[in-house]
Write a protein that holds these residues in place. Structure first.
Motif, PDB file in Angstrom:
ATOM      1  N   HIS A   1       8.984   0.800 -13.191  1.00  0.00           N
ATOM      2  CA  HIS A   1       9.897   0.025 -12.355  1.00  0.00           C
ATOM      3  C   HIS A   1       9.346  -1.396 -12.240  1.00  0.00           C
TER       4      HIS A   1
ATOM      5  N   VAL B   1      -5.206   2.728  -8.331  1.00  0.00           N
ATOM      6  CA  VAL B   1      -4.415   1.562  -7.972  1.00  0.00           C
ATOM      7  C   VAL B   1      -4.915   0.435  -8.881  1.00  0.00           C
TER       8      VAL B   1
ATOM      9  N   ARG C   1       4.625 -13.178  -9.260  1.00  0.00           N
ATOM     10  CA  ARG C   1       3.702 -12.428  -8.407  1.00  0.00           C
ATOM     11  C   ARG C   1       2.305 -12.510  -9.013  1.00  0.00           C
ATOM     12  N   ALA C   2       1.517 -13.426  -8.472  1.00  0.00           N
ATOM     13  CA  ALA C   2       0.106 -13.544  -8.829  1.00  0.00           C
ATOM     14  C   ALA C   2      -0.610 -13.820  -7.515  1.00  0.00           C
TER      15      ALA C   2
ATOM     16  N   CYS D   1      -1.860   2.019 -12.495  1.00  0.00           N
ATOM     17  CA  CYS D   1      -0.484   2.097 -11.980  1.00  0.00           C
ATOM     18  C   CYS D   1      -0.209   3.378 -11.195  1.00  0.00           C
ATOM     19  N   GLY D   2      -1.220   3.875 -10.495  1.00  0.00           N
ATOM     20  CA  GLY D   2      -1.035   5.145  -9.796  1.00  0.00           C
ATOM     21  C   GLY D   2      -0.982   5.026  -8.282  1.00  0.00           C
ATOM     22  N   GLY D   3      -1.076   3.814  -7.762  1.00  0.00           N
ATOM     23  CA  GLY D   3      -1.065   3.673  -6.309  1.00  0.00           C
ATOM     24  C   GLY D   3      -2.422   3.991  -5.706  1.00  0.00           C
TER      25      GLY D   3
ATOM     26  N   GLN E   1       5.086   0.661 -10.650  1.00  0.00           N
ATOM     27  CA  GLN E   1       5.242   2.107 -10.438  1.00  0.00           C
ATOM     28  C   GLN E   1       5.830   2.785 -11.678  1.00  0.00           C
ATOM     29  N   PRO E   2       5.170   3.810 -12.171  1.00  0.00           N
ATOM     30  CA  PRO E   2       5.746   4.559 -13.296  1.00  0.00           C
ATOM     31  C   PRO E   2       7.051   5.229 -12.860  1.00  0.00           C
TER      32      PRO E   2
ATOM     33  N   VAL F   1      -2.075  -3.940  -7.754  1.00  0.00           N
ATOM     34  CA  VAL F   1      -1.416  -2.637  -7.597  1.00  0.00           C
ATOM     35  C   VAL F   1      -0.920  -2.059  -8.929  1.00  0.00           C
TER      36      VAL F   1
ATOM     37  N   LYS G   1       0.403  -9.105 -11.161  1.00  0.00           N
ATOM     38  CA  LYS G   1      -0.645  -8.675 -10.225  1.00  0.00           C
ATOM     39  C   LYS G   1      -1.157  -7.268 -10.504  1.00  0.00           C
TER      40      LYS G   1
ATOM     41  N   TYR H   1       6.008  -9.925 -12.500  1.00  0.00           N
ATOM     42  CA  TYR H   1       4.864  -9.262 -11.874  1.00  0.00           C
ATOM     43  C   TYR H   1       3.590  -9.502 -12.673  1.00  0.00           C
TER      44      TYR H   1
ATOM     45  N   PRO I   1       9.639  -5.035 -10.623  1.00  0.00           N
ATOM     46  CA  PRO I   1      10.320  -5.586  -9.440  1.00  0.00           C
ATOM     47  C   PRO I   1      11.429  -6.547  -9.856  1.00  0.00           C
ATOM     48  N   PRO I   2      12.650  -6.292  -9.428  1.00  0.00           N
ATOM     49  CA  PRO I   2      13.779  -7.114  -9.871  1.00  0.00           C
ATOM     50  C   PRO I   2      13.656  -8.560  -9.372  1.00  0.00           C
TER      51      PRO I   2
END
Lengths: 366, 366
Positions: free
Chosen positions: A6, A203, A337-338, A207-209, A22-23, A19, A15, A13, A8-9
């Protein structure tokens, strides 16, 4: 890559050092392995423990380790704290050596143990963390443990962990590598490094949080180190339930502690699955290409900035100096997003970034 | 209650002392607070930290505590380990006192600290844990900490924590209560108990799944105890990022440690929400009524079993002796989800159980 993650619309991204995206598989995996067995069976634990084993196997595959040498941890700090808790009886040495550029929590954990007799030693502020000689020079006969950052979160510097581990070993010390900023974008190969232990987290690049960190302990210490911090899941047989008879598990489970945490490790499994499917060498190559693209477009036009030199990991850490406020405003304006550490801009390209992102960054920052 | 919880289809769930049923709100809350901000914003952390604050506020409301005195922990073992890590500099006493019937992990954590100079003291095996005099008799001047189980996981015995805490205080010791088996079904009121700390968990009666335990530390120790186990989220300002300047947070966050774990605390928030909406006193009353129903139907017909006497928590712990294999088979045959510790059958009635469940249990077990 939008079929895997996913994104971010409306934003670019950059960064993944923070974080990661998200898969797409995360929500389904969470439902299938956490929520559904809990709802449907009334006997969730066997399913949950299997899910943790699946996480362990996936991570072991990714980093070329044996699953039995991997232990879940809530975060890197907890993993390090637990690891050090085993060293007091394993050595009479009492110094933990690290670089002042280490992620601050490493220093907080180490210095927190002062009351237990541990000393925290630092490399000189101007020492090159990538030069094994810097470590060798600081390794006196009281150093029990060297904590090396595989990739620095503030400079991006990529350290040859094998060389630092060799220096530590020569000096009679153990070496643990913090791979929080490398795993997923730079090959992490504990078994090939001659290192005693490795810390990592899900994280960021995996990409696993948050909540799914891990401690790998080398086979040579599989049953020699007895962590003081422990719990019923550190027991050889957690279900024995004899309060007077604790026996350490004969593998990395001895580091586990109390009742297992589940959800973060299922989320992490989704992330590891995507990273493994794409392949870390491919991600590393892609990352390097996008880094080069940004540098080519921007470095010559920003002589007032300090760009990284030497080997780095997945993040370009660029000191923007007094331009920082202007750069921050430009990021904001362009929905990039940085982030910053002080005046140091951190830009990360992952598998889901592409040339358009590098161009967008170059344009916004110029 | 089927509108609040997922009840396992085709089974009678009597194991809330183990996991508890999944709140229907859990999946949506997880999506809204964990997954969606992560997908949509590219800036997940502010949302995630807010979610943890929401968890903290919900739990504080449930147990009549101040949110600032609650710290997330992965599990009870980790919370206890972290709590003890602050006591070495706070007292010269070195004994941790507990009952041999404590959940085994309590003993494993305490005895694991032997190399750090901690001794584990046990009440005599035949001492009544509910009698404060048992504790007073064992409280010598080396006891630093009493660990009291609010409700025993093996007998169901409900201890008057306030009385044990008073005995500890009289003897110059601190007292921590483990409320893993009580919170959600028996009122847990740390602020009224005169206790120094409380441990709890979200798995079991709070129906929140594993990974979301907590440590409450009394206001009088808000800034007097300095945990050796710590991390960057124990810092007064985690984002200061100065490795050489650690300052403890002025509240329970000092116990937090490394990078926050998120998913388990969102799941837990869903559970706490349902429990609070129903109300712990109501759950306690309902539980007692169903316990009485089962006893009325079965106790007189099972003179060979040992039924609990005295105050108990939410679980009926019935020693079935040599009948155990027959009872286990009957549970299996009737799809009753209950379990054993040795020959001791554990049966738990929660808000989502009803008279039909008590009758089903009585019928299956007779």
């Amino acid at each position: 890559m939008a079929e895997r993650f996913h994104l971010p619309p409306g934003a670019t991204y950059l960064k993944s050092h923070s974080v990661g995206c998200q898969p797409r598989a995360a929500e389904t995996l969470l439902r299938d392995r956490l929520l559904t067995p809990w709802r449907e069976t009334g006997e969730a634990w066997p399913h949950w423990l299997e899910a943790i084993d699946q996480w362990r196997a996936a991570l072991a595959g990714l980093i070329g380790a044996e699953a039995q040498d991997l232990c879940p941890a809530t975060n890197v700090s907890a993993g390090l704290s637990r690891y050090i808790s085993a060293l007091g009886t394993a050595t009479t040495r009492r110094t933990i050596l690290l670089a002042p550029s280490a992620f601050p929590t490493i220093g907080y954990v180490a210095s927190g143990l002062a009351a237990a007799g541990w000393k925290t030693g630092y490399l000189p502020a101007d020492a090159d963390v990538r030069d094994p000689a810097s470590w060798a020079a600081a390794l006196d006969d009281d150093v029990a443990l060297v904590v090396a950052m595989h990739v620095s979160s503030v400079s991006g510097a990529l350290t040859d962990v094998a060389a630092v581990a060799a220096a530590a070993k020569t000096a009679g010390a153990r070496c643990i590598a913090d791979c929080a900023q490398s795993v997923g974008v730079v090959p992490v190969t504990p078994a090939l490094w001659g290192v005693d232990a490795v810390l990592g987290t899900s994280v960021k690049w995996l990409c696993g949080g948050p909540g799914a960190a891990w401690l790998w302990v080398a086979p040579h210490d599989r049953s020699t180190l007895d962590p003081m911090e422990r719990g019923w899941w550190s027991h050889e047989n957690p279900f024995e339930m004899d309060i007077a008879d604790f026996r350490y598990a004969p593998d990395a489970r001895r580091w586990w502690g109390g009742t297992p945490d589940v959800a973060p490790f299922i989320l992490s499994t989704a992330g590891i699955g995507e990273i493994a499917a794409i392949g870390v060498p491919a991600i590393r190559g892609h990352n390097a290409a996008l880094q080069a693209m940004l540098r080519d477009a921007l470095e010559a036009r920003t002589p007032q900035w300090r760009w990284p030199s030497g080997a780095i990991g997945g993040t370009l850490c660029i000191d923007t100096g007094t331009d920082q406020p202007r750069v921050a405003a430009a990021l904001e304006r362009h929905n990039l997003r940085a982030d910053f550490r002080g005046s140091i801009l951190r830009v990360s390209f992952h598998a889901y970034n592409d040339a358009a992102d590098a161009h967008a960054a170059a344009e916004a920052l110029s």
